[in-house]
Design a protein around this motif. Sequence first.
Motif, PDB file in Angstrom:
ATOM      1  N   SER A 118       0.826  -1.215   0.000  1.00 26.22           N
ATOM      2  CA  SER A 118       0.000   0.000   0.000  1.00 26.22           C
ATOM      3  C   SER A 118       0.853   1.255   0.000  1.00 26.22           C
TER       4      SER A 118
ATOM      5  N   GLY B 295      -1.204   6.968   1.315  1.00 29.29           N
ATOM      6  CA  GLY B 295      -2.606   7.358   1.189  1.00 29.29           C
ATOM      7  C   GLY B 295      -3.548   6.188   1.395  1.00 29.29           C
ATOM      8  N   GLN B 296      -3.204   5.035   0.847  1.00 32.88           N
ATOM      9  CA  GLN B 296      -4.035   3.839   1.022  1.00 32.88           C
ATOM     10  C   GLN B 296      -4.024   3.388   2.479  1.00 32.88           C
TER      11      GLN B 296
ATOM     12  N   ASP C 200      -3.549   5.397   5.090  1.00 31.47           N
ATOM     13  CA  ASP C 200      -4.365   6.373   5.819  1.00 31.47           C
ATOM     14  C   ASP C 200      -5.855   6.060   5.659  1.00 31.47           C
ATOM     15  N   GLU C 201      -6.246   5.721   4.445  1.00 32.56           N
ATOM     16  CA  GLU C 201      -7.649   5.389   4.172  1.00 32.56           C
ATOM     17  C   GLU C 201      -8.070   4.138   4.948  1.00 32.56           C
ATOM     18  N   ALA C 202      -7.218   3.128   4.958  1.00 35.18           N
ATOM     19  CA  ALA C 202      -7.528   1.902   5.695  1.00 35.18           C
ATOM     20  C   ALA C 202      -7.627   2.172   7.193  1.00 35.18           C
TER      21      ALA C 202
ATOM     22  N   ALA D  77      -8.457   4.952   8.626  1.00 31.68           N
ATOM     23  CA  ALA D  77      -9.642   5.770   8.907  1.00 31.68           C
ATOM     24  C   ALA D  77     -10.894   4.914   9.049  1.00 31.68           C
ATOM     25  N   SER D  78     -10.863   3.692   8.530  1.00 30.10           N
ATOM     26  CA  SER D  78     -12.042   2.824   8.613  1.00 30.10           C
ATOM     27  C   SER D  78     -12.211   2.188   9.995  1.00 30.10           C
TER      28      SER D  78
ATOM     29  N   ARG E 169      -6.383   7.894  14.694  1.00 27.90           N
ATOM     30  CA  ARG E 169      -6.764   9.035  13.863  1.00 27.90           C
ATOM     31  C   ARG E 169      -5.563   9.785  13.299  1.00 27.90           C
TER      32      ARG E 169
ATOM     33  N   SER F 278      -1.994  10.254  11.200  1.00 28.71           N
ATOM     34  CA  SER F 278      -1.532   9.765   9.906  1.00 28.71           C
ATOM     35  C   SER F 278      -0.765   8.460  10.095  1.00 28.71           C
ATOM     36  N   SER F 279      -0.839   7.612   9.113  1.00 29.47           N
ATOM     37  CA  SER F 279      -0.169   6.314   9.186  1.00 29.47           C
ATOM     38  C   SER F 279       1.328   6.431   9.371  1.00 29.47           C
TER      39      SER F 279
END
Length: 140
Positions: free
Chosen positions: A48, A51-52, A54-56, A58-59, A66, A68-69
């Motif tokens: 990943s 960005g991917q 971070d999106e994962a 956030a789920s 919360r 950043s990764s």
Amino acid sequence: MPAATQPFGHLLKTLDKLIEDRFTSVLELHRLSRGQWRLLSVLAATQSTLGQLDEAMASFPDQSTRESSDVFLEPLLSGGLVAEKGGVFRLTDAGRTEYRRAREDLEGVRDATVQGLAGGEYDRTVRALEKMIDNLTEPE
């Protein structure tokens, strides 16, 4: 049906705390935070980008992830569990080994949690809790 000995809310909070404490203890044995564990879980499934990731992250429903990764990635990178090439992150062999060991230990917590439940009792409990949540959830 026998009367409950403790209020429902008290039992839920107690169980939640016990599960969280056990999970935290297992992760600490592996020198992982909850956020680091979640990143390892994502990367165990697929390589990943930030960005991917971070999106994962956030789920996940709780507030502990919360950030950043990259906050959670740094120790994984410096510890040799994750590698980066061209902006894409992946687990190293050491990362896969550590992920597998931690996952096995966490599965032990899950197994201990449901030990002694009769067949189907876990599924019925989950469905009942989901229904109660639905009952109390405000319509959007």
